[in-house]
Write an enzyme that holds these catalytic residues in place. Structure first.
Site, PDB file in Angstrom:
ATOM      1  N   ASP A 285       0.836  -1.192   0.000  1.00 12.43           N
ATOM      2  CA  ASP A 285       0.000   0.000   0.000  1.00 12.43           C
ATOM      3  C   ASP A 285       0.879   1.254   0.000  1.00 12.43           C
ATOM      4  OD1 ASP A 285      -2.601   0.708  -0.176  1.00 12.43           O
ATOM      5  OD2 ASP A 285      -2.894   0.956   1.966  1.00 12.43           O
ATOM      6  N   HIS A 286       0.226   2.418  -0.184  1.00  8.31           N
ATOM      7  CA  HIS A 286       0.907   3.735  -0.200  1.00  8.31           C
ATOM      8  C   HIS A 286       2.428   3.689  -0.036  1.00  8.31           C
ATOM      9  CE1 HIS A 286      -3.009   5.637   0.338  1.00  8.31           C
ATOM     10  NE2 HIS A 286      -3.256   4.707   1.229  1.00  8.31           N
TER      11      HIS A 286
ATOM     12  N   HIS B  45      -8.660   8.144   5.785  1.00  9.97           N
ATOM     13  CA  HIS B  45      -7.913   7.134   6.536  1.00  9.97           C
ATOM     14  C   HIS B  45      -8.106   7.323   8.039  1.00  9.97           C
ATOM     15  CE1 HIS B  45      -5.133   6.984   2.873  1.00  9.97           C
ATOM     16  NE2 HIS B  45      -5.701   5.807   2.959  1.00  9.97           N
ATOM     17  N   GLY B  46      -8.276   6.244   8.737  1.00 10.20           N
ATOM     18  CA  GLY B  46      -8.224   6.263  10.196  1.00 10.20           C
ATOM     19  C   GLY B  46      -9.411   6.920  10.862  1.00 10.20           C
TER      20      GLY B  46
ATOM     21  N   HIS C   9      -9.956   3.662  -0.687  1.00  4.83           N
ATOM     22  CA  HIS C   9      -9.146   3.645   0.540  1.00  4.83           C
ATOM     23  C   HIS C   9      -9.978   4.196   1.696  1.00  4.83           C
ATOM     24  CE1 HIS C   9      -4.905   2.938  -0.903  1.00  4.83           C
ATOM     25  NE2 HIS C   9      -5.635   2.865  -2.000  1.00  4.83           N
TER      26      HIS C   9
ATOM     27  N   SER D 262     -12.879   2.047   6.321  1.00  2.00           N
ATOM     28  CA  SER D 262     -13.413   1.961   7.692  1.00  2.00           C
ATOM     29  C   SER D 262     -14.291   3.174   7.942  1.00  2.00           C
ATOM     30  CB  SER D 262     -12.283   1.958   8.722  1.00  2.00           C
ATOM     31  OG  SER D 262     -11.477   0.829   8.563  1.00  2.00           O
TER      32      SER D 262
ATOM     33  N   ASN E 280      -9.984  -0.869   0.799  1.00  3.30           N
ATOM     34  CA  ASN E 280      -8.890  -0.944   1.777  1.00  3.30           C
ATOM     35  C   ASN E 280      -9.427  -0.729   3.184  1.00  3.30           C
ATOM     36  OD1 ASN E 280      -7.216  -1.187  -0.390  1.00  3.30           O
ATOM     37  ND2 ASN E 280      -5.793   0.408   0.262  1.00  3.30           N
TER      38      ASN E 280
ATOM     39  N   THR F  50      -8.469   0.349   9.895  1.00  2.00           N
ATOM     40  CA  THR F  50      -8.872   0.841  11.215  1.00  2.00           C
ATOM     41  C   THR F  50      -9.942  -0.027  11.887  1.00  2.00           C
ATOM     42  OG1 THR F  50      -8.317   3.065  10.528  1.00  2.00           O
ATOM     43  CG2 THR F  50      -9.737   2.866  12.443  1.00  2.00           C
TER      44      THR F  50
END
Ligand code: G3H
Ligand code: ZN
Length: 299
Positions: free
Chosen positions: A81-82, A179-180, A217, A220, A239, A242
């Protein structure tokens, strides 16, 4: 079984169901993910972040993933990933990943294009897929510096041009997911008004112009109905990190509190890994990837 990503993501699967790409960094996570795939008869992607490779060591973690994948009944593909570092990607291509992500989305368009093309040239020669990102998928903590999320989202026309020029295999799109989870109370407050949601109109426009599988991405926290709608609009890979971590940590904390007498880490880690497995199974079902062994066997 360890498989090439191309055997689990293809024209037949896009639009019907999606494959989860779960992050891993340790034995417990690798095994729990593989068990979830077996229990649900689902194909899946096991992926590493640069941070995970730094934490566990490249050879150590790749060896672990390869072994777990090879021994599993579930078809599992490895993905990085990234990653900004071309040299690290070269190493991973040669260690058996069948897909890598060059994330140059922080660079100006022309530089992103140049670096992505170079990685594609290297990886394709070795039969490995490349994912790239256009627009910026932010971490929830980054939103404090952003006036409008729209400015950072993937432009459908640019995306079509970028895909045609680079010949990448999958495209990570910035359409509203993050993300997160926010931990800073100030940001939490801002986000409670923003709400994480997918710009489905934009996703549809990208899907109409871009004919390769799309990747969402930061899956979550995205509402289930939007995940399902995104599958219909060409998202073939989600993806997810989290939500699995949260499930693991919750079980671990509860167990530590309930059983302060336990000193054997295995007795603490196993129930946490089981909770992670259950969460992974939930995601597999949400993406309709369950039972898709059969689909692959008939291919
Ligand atoms: O690249 C990793 C993912 O996009 C995971 O995002 O932690 O929000 O699920 P997430
Ligand atoms: Zn991501």
């Amino acid at each position: 079984m360890l498989v090439h990503i191309g055997s689990i993501i293809n024209k037949k699967t896009v639009g019907k169901y999606a494959v989860p790409a779960f992050n891993t960094q340790d034995l417990e996570t690798c095994e729990a993910i593989a068990r979830a795939g077996e229990a649900q008869r689902a194909p899946l992607i096991m992926q590493t972040s640069v941070g995970a490779l730094e934490y566990a060591g490249v050879e150590e973690l790749v060896g672990l993933m390869r072994t777990v994948a090879r021994k599993s009944k579930a078809p599992i593909a490895l993905h990085q990933d990234h990653c900004h570092d071309f040299n690290l990607l070269k190493k991973l291509v040669n260690l058996g990943y069948s897909s890598v992500m060059i994330d140059a989305s922080h660079l100006p368009y022309q530089e992103n294009l140049k670096l992505t093309k170079a990685v594609v040239h290297y990886a394709h020669k070795r039969g490995v897929w490349v994912q790239a990102e256009l627009g910026r998928i932010l971490g929830s903590e980054d939103w404090q510096n952003v006036k409008s999320g729209q400015d950072l989202m993937t432009d459908p026309i640019d995306a079509a041009k970028f895909v045609a020029e680079t010949r990448i295999d999958t495209l990570a799109v910035a359409v509203g997911s993050m993300h997160g989870i926010p931990v800073n109370p100030k940001i939490k407050k801002v986000l409670s008004t923003l709400k994480e949601h997918i710009d489905l109109k934009r996703l549809r426009a990208i899907h109409e112009k871009v004919k390769i599988p799309l990747v969402l991405h930061g899956a979550s926290g995205v509402p289930d109905t939007q995940m399902r709608a995104a599958i219909r609009l060409g998202v073939a890979i989600f993806n997810i990190d989290t939500d699995l971590r949260v499930a693991f940590n919750k079980a671990l904390r509860q167990n530590l509190k309930k059983h302060p007498e336990i000193y054997d880490p295995r007795k603490l880690l196993r129930p946490a890994a089981d909770a992670l497995q259950q969460e992974a199974e939930k995601k597999i079902k949400l993406l309709k990837a369950n039972g898709k062994f059969i689909h692959l066997e008939r291919k």
